[in-house]
Every structure is written in C-alpha cells, then in structure tokens.
Design a protein around this motif. Structure first.
Motif, short mmCIF file in Angstrom:
data_model
loop_
_atom_site.label_atom_id
_atom_site.label_comp_id
_atom_site.label_asym_id
_atom_site.label_seq_id
_atom_site.Cartn_x
_atom_site.Cartn_y
_atom_site.Cartn_z
N THR A 177 1.09 -3.46 9.25
CA THR A 177 0.37 -2.15 8.51
C THR A 177 0.49 -0.94 9.54
O THR A 177 0.37 -1.15 10.86
N ASN B 293 -6.79 1.49 2.50
CA ASN B 293 -6.58 2.62 1.28
C ASN B 293 -6.67 3.79 1.68
O ASN B 293 -6.39 4.79 0.95
N TYR C 121 0.86 -1.23 -0.13
CA TYR C 121 -0.10 -0.22 0.01
C TYR C 121 0.87 1.18 -0.27
O TYR C 121 1.90 1.29 0.65
N LYS D 43 -0.72 -5.53 -0.67
CA LYS D 43 -2.02 -5.47 -1.12
C LYS D 43 -2.68 -6.71 -1.53
O LYS D 43 -3.66 -6.99 -1.19
#
Length: 435
Positions: A144, A382, A124, A359
C-alpha cells in the motif's frame, strides 16, 4: 465488524479468487525471473508464497533474485535497454513516470481484460491511480502507498502527563497541545520531546491542510498558497514554541541512535512520545520494542481550516511490472496477478500484519482479530489521496526538504522560502515538459 460486512468481505474474496483464471501453457516448464528487494526476514515468507504459486502452476518456476535498492532503477533500465531484462521487476510507483516515459514496461490492461479482472473493483482507488501512466496500467500495486502516515503514541507517557491514553490528538492544534504536555525539560535541556511533525514530509502535512502539491496533470506547482504557507508556519511554530528550537529536535533524534530526521529509534528509546510512521510499525513493534504499550490513530489535520481533514498522501510504494523485452510475459502476468491481486497478496501481508492494497483482503476479519487498531489502518487506506507523479518529483522532494530546513533554522522566512521553492519546482517542471 457487522455480520453483513463480514459476509460482504467473504463474497468479495470469493469473487477475487473466482476471477483467478489460469491460462494453459505448454508442457515445458518456464522459469520466470523476478528481481525484487524482499530480502532479510521476508525471504522465508517469499519462499512459502512461491511454493504455493508453483503448486498451482506446475509449468511455471519463479526464480526470485534479491537485489539492493541502491541503484535498482538504473539496473532495471540498463537491462531493458540491453534487451535482457528479468520477466518481473519490483518497482516503487514513485518512478512510474520515469519508466512510463521510457516505455520500459508492458501495459497490463490487456491481461486484466482477458481474465475478467476489473482492477478498479479490486484495489483501493488511490493505489490503482498511481499504478497508471497516461491512462495505461503499467504495474499492479503490491504494497500500500497509503497507510504511510499513522500517529503512534506511548500510552504510559500519556497517562503520566494526564492525557487520555486511548485518544489520539485529532488536529494540529491538539497535537501541539499534547506535545507541550508530554515534553520534559530540565532547564534548557530536553529529556523528552512530546512529538515532532518535522520528521514527516511537508507534502503529507500540506494535504492535511487541504493543500495540493501539483496540478492533476503534474505540470504546475500548487503549494505556494495560503495552505502551503500556513503549513510551513505551523512547523516553525512547533519547533520554536514546543521544542524550544530546531536544535533541540535534532538532539532528541540523534540521541535516539538513528539517522537524524527519522525518529523511530527515539520513540523506541522513549525520548519521543508521539511519532508518525507507517503500517509496517505494527509488526516492527513486536520485533524491536515489545515493551512499549502504544496507541495508533489518524494523522492530525489543521483544525483551523474547515476544509481540512485527515488524509494519507499516496505517491509511491512497491508494485510489480513486466519489463519491455521480457521473455515470458504471459507467465510473468500469472505471477503478478497471484502476488498482487490474488491470494498471494493476502498470505504475504498476513505474514507481516500489514494491509494489502486489495480492498477485500485488507478488510479480511483476520486482521481486525489480530490488531486492535485495524480500523485505523482501513481508514487510512480509504483516506488515501494520490499526489501526481512526474519524472522530476525526486528533485521537488529535495527542494521541499531544503525549504523546511531553511525555515526551521531561521535562515529564511516562511513566505520567502515558500516562494523560492515554488519557483525552483516550477522551473524543473517547465524544463521537463518543454522537451
């Protein structure tokens, strides 16, 4: 998920695995020393992944050494300066500026180019941006950085308060109204608090008001704007008008049995109806509060600002890098590539019901089949927005926390506290960049 979307995800995963180029090494088995903080319940999971990697790379052995988080950065820098670092370190990306300025990490771009990995197509966008320093990729994302702000709520409490248990409040204004309905008082004493945005960092709320903390180059403080002031005023208004004062918020948080300011135990103990926390909560609910029927939604934004939207600040989270002076950098890269961009990432986060920063892996159909809120998780990934990192960010974070505290305790007006915080933050930035 549509059939076309499923096919696309499968193709992306196949491409990722196809790009997993193995490099031939000598016959002698090399030991890659890996310092990390994946202890406790994650140790068996790490063992499974290491066993899988070693089966694929018989000439490489991974020596996983769990270290405490306290003092870890200094431990790294001391080992690097002494010329005897481990081969791979687990680093929070909020320290990327510190390690980049000290030239403490080996850039990874040459390895990615050699193996045909287009990192911008794998990770991402915000996750990869925060892994770079001055144009060089110094680490690969492991966990993340986005997905740290998801709104969780107690469905039973919503039902009892006449609210739709399947609908999240979308704006600050709805969140405030929901919290009023969910708050239970007996006289001046709170039995239950509907929610509290004060446990979430000011920088996160600032971004959901279309504000910015710093300029893109990290040299100027930008939060002394109308967006910053409105954010601070909203936090104060909530504390006063919903909770009846900041002392009431503290009483609920402390009654939960966890360190003040965090709030998750208060949510577990049903003293708090709404709570903003991260993607790790899906797994933690199964372990610590399986009795709670919860909902999950995007973090609210300022509905009075037409430019505002729900975003997740990305300014940290775990990554793997190769320290300068590592004895086995080529083999270390193979481990990082497998763990962060390869199938090790998928296996590791499947084991925790958490998203990978890759992703294709985060959008693997398995997650949606095992988590009814996975569409929310993917949206937060996103919606990730990178906030610039500087070596003085930890001090700025302290300044922001103190600013909010002064306002909520009515020790300083929002306007005055904001001006002082901007001034103090800019002084830190100017002092650093003048060196």
């Amino acid at each position: 998920m549509s059939t076309l979307r499923k096919i696309t995800v499968v193709i992306l995963i196949s491409v990722l695995l196809g790009l997993y180029t193995q490099v031939s090494f000598g016959q002698e088995r090399v030991t890659v020393t890996f310092w990390n903080v994946w202890g406790g319940a994650r140790i068996p999971l790490m063992k499974e992944i290491i066993d899988d990697f070693e089966a694929k790379h018989p000439n490489i052995k991974i020596d996983s050494i769990v270290i405490p988080q306290d003092g870890m950065n200094q431990k790294y820098l001391t080992a690097i300066a002494g010329g005897d670092p481990p081969d791979v370190i687990m680093l929070n990306r909020n320290q990327i500026a510190l390690f980049g300025e000290n030239k403490a990490l080996i850039p990874l771009d040459k390895y990615a180019r050699r193996d045909g990995l287009k990192l911008e197509n794998i990770f991402y966008e915000a996750e990869l941006k925060i892994s770079k320093w001055k144009g060089q990729t110094l680490v690969l994302p492991n966990a993340t950085g986005s997905g740290w702000s998801i709104l969780f709520w107690n469905k039973k409490m919503f039902k009892d308060s006449g609210l739709d248990p399947n609908r999240a409040p979308r704006t600050w204004q709805e969140y405030t109204e929901y919290a009023r309905k969910l708050t239970v008082k007996k006289g001046n004493v709170l039995d239950r608090l509907g929610g509290t945005p004060t446990t979430t960092r000011f920088a996160q709320w600032l971004l959901t008001n279309n504000g910015k903390l710093l300029t893109a180059d990290g040299k100027k403080a930008l939060f002394g704007t109308k967006e910053g002031l409105d954010t601070l005023k909203w936090l104060l208004s909530f504390a006063d008008n919903v909770a009846g004062g900041y002392d009431n918020i503290i009483s609920i948080l402390e009654a939960g049995g966890r360190q003040f300011g965090y709030g998750i135990t208060s949510f577990y103990n049903e003293l708090l109806a709404m709570h903003v926390d991260g993607v790790w909560m899906f797994y933690q609910f199964t372990q610590e509060a399986p009795q709670i029927e919860y909902g999950a939604g995007l973090v609210p934004y300022n509905g009075n600002n037409p430019k505002a939207r729900s975003v997740n600040i990305v300014d940290g989270s775990w990554s793997y890098g190769i320290p300068r002076g590592a004895k086995h950098p080529d083999e270390a890269w193979e481990w990082i590539k497998y763990s962060c961009a390869g199938e090790g990432s998928l296996k590791f986060f499947k084991g925790q019901y958490r998203p990978s920063p890759v992703k294709a892996y985060a959008e693997d159909p398995w997650f949606a089949q095992n988590n009814p809120y996975w569409d929310i998780v993917v949206q937060t990934l996103n919606n990730g927005v990178m906030s610039p990192i500087t070596p003085v960010n930890p001090q700025i974070e302290t300044i922001l926390s103190e600013m909010v505290e002064k306002v909520l305790w009515h020790k300083q007006s929002p306007d005055s506290a904001l001006k002082d915080a901007v001034k103090a933050s800019q002084k830190l930035l100017d002092e650093y960049y003048s060196k």
